[in-house]
Design an enzyme around this catalytic site. Sequence first.
Site, PDB file in Angstrom:
ATOM      1  N   GLU A  50      -5.152   1.942   2.624  1.00 19.45           N
ATOM      2  CA  GLU A  50      -5.063   0.739   3.453  1.00 19.45           C
ATOM      3  C   GLU A  50      -5.226   1.064   4.928  1.00 19.45           C
ATOM      4  OE1 GLU A  50      -3.184  -2.418   5.916  1.00 19.45           O
ATOM      5  OE2 GLU A  50      -2.596  -0.322   5.737  1.00 19.45           O
ATOM      6  N   HIS A  66       0.830  -1.204   0.000  1.00 20.81           N
ATOM      7  CA  HIS A  66       0.000   0.000   0.000  1.00 20.81           C
ATOM      8  C   HIS A  66       0.863   1.253   0.000  1.00 20.81           C
ATOM      9  CE1 HIS A  66       0.521   0.826   4.371  1.00 20.81           C
ATOM     10  NE2 HIS A  66       0.451  -0.473   4.525  1.00 20.81           N
ATOM     11  N   ASP A 110       6.105   1.090   7.599  1.00 16.79           N
ATOM     12  CA  ASP A 110       4.767   0.734   7.116  1.00 16.79           C
ATOM     13  C   ASP A 110       4.336   1.666   5.995  1.00 16.79           C
ATOM     14  OD1 ASP A 110       2.335  -0.542   6.976  1.00 16.79           O
ATOM     15  OD2 ASP A 110       1.522   0.393   8.777  1.00 16.79           O
ATOM     16  N   ASP A 145      -0.203   4.363   1.116  1.00 19.37           N
ATOM     17  CA  ASP A 145      -0.560   5.373   2.109  1.00 19.37           C
ATOM     18  C   ASP A 145       0.091   5.112   3.462  1.00 19.37           C
ATOM     19  OD1 ASP A 145      -2.265   3.091   2.262  1.00 19.37           O
ATOM     20  OD2 ASP A 145      -3.649   4.200   3.528  1.00 19.37           O
TER      21      ASP A 145
END
Length: 352
Positions: free
Chosen positions: A126, A70, A96, A72
């Site tokens: 996400e 992802h 992340d 974002d």
Amino acid sequence: MAHLDLTGDVVALTRVLCDIPSVSGDEKQLADAVEAALRGFAHLEVLRDGDAVVARTSLGRPTRVVLAGHLDTVPIADNLPVVEDGETLRGRGTVDMKAGVAVMLQLAAVLTAPRYDVTYVFYDHEEVAAALNGLGRLVRNHPEWLAGDFAILGEPSDGTVEGGCQGTMRVKITVPGVAAHAARSWRGSNAIHSAGGVLDILRAYEPRQPIVDGLQYHEGLNAVKIEGGIAGNVIPDLCTIFVNYRFAPDRDTDAAEAHLREVFAGFELEVTDRAPGARPGLDRPAAKEFVELVGRAPQAKLGWTDVSRFASLGIPAVNYGPGDPLLAHTDEEFVPIPEIRTALRNLTTWLS
């Protein structure tokens, strides 16, 4: 538009990806840059849906694998731009999961003839409500774009393969009472006191630790919120306890709900949210080869991730990426630089 160098240093690419604004809902600038960079490579077909970008090879290989990550992040906390501190990158998104995205982008660019056909998926939203999730949108709108035999989600896993994921279910348990003046409490029935029966069940509950496809999961059943009360001089006529159940992937959501209704028999229970887990899928040849190459014993994923969305399409999936997942979303988020390079090396070797 920001320029992404997909064939240069993967650590430098990670820094650039992190520093482009991409908090959930604000991924367009990064998605534009990713799409533009991938369209520069003739061996890739590039597709787009909203702020999700898909690139894939079409070499006629008998096996297709999917690598997904992802774009974002959660909101920043004065932790951008990224700082390189010795052997670490510090800042929002480093763990992340921009390091994992950087690895996948470089693989997409430099592996012109991988041993498997590969689909690379870079998606939005996400970190927010599941209804907005870009991978979920692709599952609904373009499931054929995600077709494959095995998938790797680049979630941080500290460089260890984490198989499948747990399912999750949220329920609210409503305990009734009868309102009365607190000075004449015996005229009513205290709903908060009666809710103690629910708490007794939770305190005594012993979670399962089943072994699923060779990996041991650890379930959890916990109260996460409680509401009740009208005023300081009124006996409460209602108390609601919100409970989260994390269950192993040998149970589907129907079985999970049936289990909770048995555990809380006699109480009013309403399911407010559910998401199935995903079995590890480590029996697939491509998965076995990858686990052997990583050289670490695989672990069960104790949490829910988007591998569940691949499982819904019949695609077994694992989590693998650089960074300690315990640092995700923290103000001190950082990723060790050697882990980024190791992830790139392992995936390059596997796909080559």
